[in-house]
Design a protein around this motif. Structure first.
Motif, PDB file in Angstrom:
ATOM      1  N   LYS A   1       0.840  -1.203   0.000  1.00 29.45           N
ATOM      2  CA  LYS A   1       0.000   0.000   0.000  1.00 29.45           C
ATOM      3  C   LYS A   1       0.876   1.255   0.000  1.00 29.45           C
ATOM      4  O   LYS A   1       0.594   2.209  -0.722  1.00 29.45           O
ATOM      5  CB  LYS A   1      -0.912  -0.015   1.232  1.00 29.45           C
ATOM      6  CG  LYS A   1      -1.796   1.198   1.370  1.00 29.45           C
ATOM      7  CD  LYS A   1      -3.236   0.803   1.173  1.00 29.45           C
ATOM      8  CE  LYS A   1      -4.152   1.950   1.469  1.00 29.45           C
ATOM      9  NZ  LYS A   1      -4.675   2.548   0.267  1.00 29.45           N
ATOM     10  N   PHE A   2       1.942   1.235   0.794  1.00 30.10           N
ATOM     11  CA  PHE A   2       2.853   2.378   0.878  1.00 30.10           C
ATOM     12  C   PHE A   2       3.487   2.663  -0.481  1.00 30.10           C
ATOM     13  O   PHE A   2       3.641   3.820  -0.876  1.00 30.10           O
ATOM     14  CB  PHE A   2       3.933   2.123   1.938  1.00 30.10           C
ATOM     15  CG  PHE A   2       4.918   3.239   2.084  1.00 30.10           C
ATOM     16  CD1 PHE A   2       4.600   4.370   2.810  1.00 30.10           C
ATOM     17  CD2 PHE A   2       6.165   3.164   1.469  1.00 30.10           C
ATOM     18  CE1 PHE A   2       5.513   5.407   2.946  1.00 30.10           C
ATOM     19  CE2 PHE A   2       7.079   4.200   1.593  1.00 30.10           C
ATOM     20  CZ  PHE A   2       6.754   5.329   2.330  1.00 30.10           C
ATOM     21  N   TYR A   3       3.869   1.609  -1.204  1.00 26.91           N
ATOM     22  CA  TYR A   3       4.583   1.766  -2.474  1.00 26.91           C
ATOM     23  C   TYR A   3       3.677   1.735  -3.710  1.00 26.91           C
ATOM     24  O   TYR A   3       4.164   1.714  -4.834  1.00 26.91           O
ATOM     25  CB  TYR A   3       5.667   0.694  -2.610  1.00 26.91           C
ATOM     26  CG  TYR A   3       6.870   0.956  -1.744  1.00 26.91           C
ATOM     27  CD1 TYR A   3       7.721   2.020  -2.007  1.00 26.91           C
ATOM     28  CD2 TYR A   3       7.156   0.132  -0.657  1.00 26.91           C
ATOM     29  CE1 TYR A   3       8.819   2.281  -1.217  1.00 26.91           C
ATOM     30  CE2 TYR A   3       8.261   0.372   0.137  1.00 26.91           C
ATOM     31  CZ  TYR A   3       9.091   1.451  -0.143  1.00 26.91           C
ATOM     32  OH  TYR A   3      10.181   1.688   0.636  1.00 26.91           O
ATOM     33  N   GLU A   4       2.362   1.798  -3.543  1.00 28.56           N
ATOM     34  CA  GLU A   4       1.471   1.665  -4.698  1.00 28.56           C
ATOM     35  C   GLU A   4       1.613   2.799  -5.713  1.00 28.56           C
ATOM     36  O   GLU A   4       1.366   2.601  -6.905  1.00 28.56           O
ATOM     37  CB  GLU A   4       0.020   1.504  -4.254  1.00 28.56           C
ATOM     38  CG  GLU A   4      -0.604   2.738  -3.646  1.00 28.56           C
ATOM     39  CD  GLU A   4      -2.020   2.478  -3.120  1.00 28.56           C
ATOM     40  OE1 GLU A   4      -2.494   1.324  -3.188  1.00 28.56           O
ATOM     41  OE2 GLU A   4      -2.631   3.429  -2.623  1.00 28.56           O
ATOM     42  N   ASP A   5       2.037   3.977  -5.293  1.00 34.47           N
ATOM     43  CA  ASP A   5       2.192   5.113  -6.224  1.00 34.47           C
ATOM     44  C   ASP A   5       3.630   5.276  -6.716  1.00 34.47           C
ATOM     45  O   ASP A   5       3.951   6.249  -7.391  1.00 34.47           O
ATOM     46  CB  ASP A   5       1.740   6.410  -5.555  1.00 34.47           C
ATOM     47  CG  ASP A   5       0.240   6.400  -5.279  1.00 34.47           C
ATOM     48  OD1 ASP A   5      -0.494   5.744  -6.053  1.00 34.47           O
ATOM     49  OD2 ASP A   5      -0.185   7.030  -4.295  1.00 34.47           O
ATOM     50  N   TYR A   6       4.528   4.348  -6.346  1.00 34.07           N
ATOM     51  CA  TYR A   6       5.927   4.418  -6.766  1.00 34.07           C
ATOM     52  C   TYR A   6       6.125   3.667  -8.087  1.00 34.07           C
ATOM     53  O   TYR A   6       5.457   2.675  -8.357  1.00 34.07           O
ATOM     54  CB  TYR A   6       6.830   3.752  -5.722  1.00 34.07           C
ATOM     55  CG  TYR A   6       7.173   4.593  -4.527  1.00 34.07           C
ATOM     56  CD1 TYR A   6       8.470   5.005  -4.302  1.00 34.07           C
ATOM     57  CD2 TYR A   6       6.202   4.973  -3.596  1.00 34.07           C
ATOM     58  CE1 TYR A   6       8.815   5.755  -3.190  1.00 34.07           C
ATOM     59  CE2 TYR A   6       6.518   5.726  -2.491  1.00 34.07           C
ATOM     60  CZ  TYR A   6       7.828   6.120  -2.291  1.00 34.07           C
ATOM     61  OH  TYR A   6       8.159   6.855  -1.199  1.00 34.07           O
ATOM     62  N   TRP A   7       7.067   4.137  -8.873  1.00 34.78           N
ATOM     63  CA  TRP A   7       7.528   3.351 -10.016  1.00 34.78           C
ATOM     64  C   TRP A   7       8.389   2.224  -9.463  1.00 34.78           C
ATOM     65  O   TRP A   7       9.009   2.368  -8.403  1.00 34.78           O
ATOM     66  CB  TRP A   7       8.370   4.220 -10.967  1.00 34.78           C
ATOM     67  CG  TRP A   7       7.557   5.213 -11.735  1.00 34.78           C
ATOM     68  CD1 TRP A   7       7.322   6.511 -11.403  1.00 34.78           C
ATOM     69  CD2 TRP A   7       6.852   4.965 -12.945  1.00 34.78           C
ATOM     70  NE1 TRP A   7       6.514   7.117 -12.327  1.00 34.78           N
ATOM     71  CE2 TRP A   7       6.220   6.177 -13.298  1.00 34.78           C
ATOM     72  CE3 TRP A   7       6.679   3.856 -13.766  1.00 34.78           C
ATOM     73  CZ2 TRP A   7       5.435   6.297 -14.437  1.00 34.78           C
ATOM     74  CZ3 TRP A   7       5.914   3.988 -14.911  1.00 34.78           C
ATOM     75  CH2 TRP A   7       5.298   5.200 -15.229  1.00 34.78           C
ATOM     76  N   PRO A   8       8.449   1.094 -10.128  1.00 32.02           N
ATOM     77  CA  PRO A   8       9.261  -0.024  -9.615  1.00 32.02           C
ATOM     78  C   PRO A   8      10.711   0.359  -9.319  1.00 32.02           C
ATOM     79  O   PRO A   8      11.267  -0.042  -8.298  1.00 32.02           O
ATOM     80  CB  PRO A   8       9.175  -1.073 -10.721  1.00 32.02           C
ATOM     81  CG  PRO A   8       7.876  -0.787 -11.396  1.00 32.02           C
ATOM     82  CD  PRO A   8       7.709   0.710 -11.328  1.00 32.02           C
ATOM     83  N   SER A   9      11.317   1.150 -10.181  1.00 31.03           N
ATOM     84  CA  SER A   9      12.717   1.545  -9.942  1.00 31.03           C
ATOM     85  C   SER A   9      12.832   2.422  -8.696  1.00 31.03           C
ATOM     86  O   SER A   9      13.782   2.284  -7.911  1.00 31.03           O
ATOM     87  CB  SER A   9      13.282   2.269 -11.158  1.00 31.03           C
ATOM     88  OG  SER A   9      12.523   3.422 -11.449  1.00 31.03           O
ATOM     89  N   GLU A  10      11.874   3.336  -8.484  1.00 30.73           N
ATOM     90  CA  GLU A  10      11.871   4.181  -7.281  1.00 30.73           C
ATOM     91  C   GLU A  10      11.684   3.329  -6.025  1.00 30.73           C
ATOM     92  O   GLU A  10      12.301   3.570  -4.993  1.00 30.73           O
ATOM     93  CB  GLU A  10      10.751   5.219  -7.357  1.00 30.73           C
ATOM     94  CG  GLU A  10      10.932   6.279  -8.406  1.00 30.73           C
ATOM     95  CD  GLU A  10       9.703   7.168  -8.519  1.00 30.73           C
ATOM     96  OE1 GLU A  10       8.561   6.657  -8.396  1.00 30.73           O
ATOM     97  OE2 GLU A  10       9.893   8.383  -8.729  1.00 30.73           O
ATOM     98  N   MET A  11      10.791   2.352  -6.129  1.00 30.93           N
ATOM     99  CA  MET A  11      10.534   1.470  -4.997  1.00 30.93           C
ATOM    100  C   MET A  11      11.808   0.705  -4.631  1.00 30.93           C
ATOM    101  O   MET A  11      12.166   0.614  -3.447  1.00 30.93           O
ATOM    102  CB  MET A  11       9.414   0.484  -5.324  1.00 30.93           C
ATOM    103  CG  MET A  11       9.084  -0.456  -4.184  1.00 30.93           C
ATOM    104  SD  MET A  11       7.741  -1.592  -4.554  1.00 30.93           S
ATOM    105  CE  MET A  11       8.516  -2.650  -5.749  1.00 30.93           C
ATOM    106  N   CYS A  12      12.506   0.186  -5.617  1.00 31.54           N
ATOM    107  CA  CYS A  12      13.739  -0.571  -5.359  1.00 31.54           C
ATOM    108  C   CYS A  12      14.793   0.301  -4.683  1.00 31.54           C
ATOM    109  O   CYS A  12      15.429  -0.110  -3.714  1.00 31.54           O
ATOM    110  CB  CYS A  12      14.294  -1.151  -6.653  1.00 31.54           C
ATOM    111  SG  CYS A  12      13.342  -2.536  -7.272  1.00 31.54           S
TER     112      CYS A  12
END
Length: 143
Positions: A7-18
């Motif tokens: 839920k926290f990372y739902e608005d992140y791009w995968p690269s940003e999340m990593c």
């Protein structure tokens, strides 16, 4: 991934999340590394303390560091174990070095159990009355 984390990372791009996850967990691992090193360096056997409990505590810190990708060769681990002993074990440490023996921390642990039981049985708290044990087949072997 845990639902809260997703839920926290739902608005992140995968690269940003990593990148964010790497930074977050690196900081945590770095702190854990520091605390384990600090605890390992502070390990000193007290005169009345069990040798077994002491060496096991040291091994626990070393295993924790190995999980964090810090490697210990057997000489460093053994030297740290020898350095953690009180003055009453000085004669044992000298004998160990005279014998040019190479041991793992586990082998040192087993030998220290023998020395510890001998010292307790003979009530030998001082460095001058510690046992002399032939502990290897090195060039300087006594006995």
């Amino acid at each position: 991934m845990a639902p809260e984390l997703a839920k926290f990372y739902e608005d992140y791009w995968p690269s940003e999340m990593c990148i964010d996850l790497l930074e977050t967990f690196h900081k945590k691992a770095r702190h854990e590394h520091y605390e384990a090193v600090k605890s390992l360096m502070a390990c000193k056997l007290k005169e009345a303390e069990s040798v077994c409990a002491h060496i096991q505590r040291m091994q626990k810190y070393m295993e924790q560091l190995e999980r964090l990708n810090v490697s210990f060769d057997k000489e460093l681990a053994t030297d740290m174990g020898l350095n953690s002993l009180p003055l009453s074990y000085d004669y044992f440490v000298q004998t160990y070095h005279l014998n040019n023996t190479e041991m793992t921390l586990t082998q040192l642990h087993n030998l220290l159990k023998i020395v510890d039981s001998w010292m307790k049985k003979n009530h030998a708290p001082s460095a001058t009355s510690s046992p002399v044990l032939p502990i290897g087949s090195g060039k300087g072997k006594i006995g």
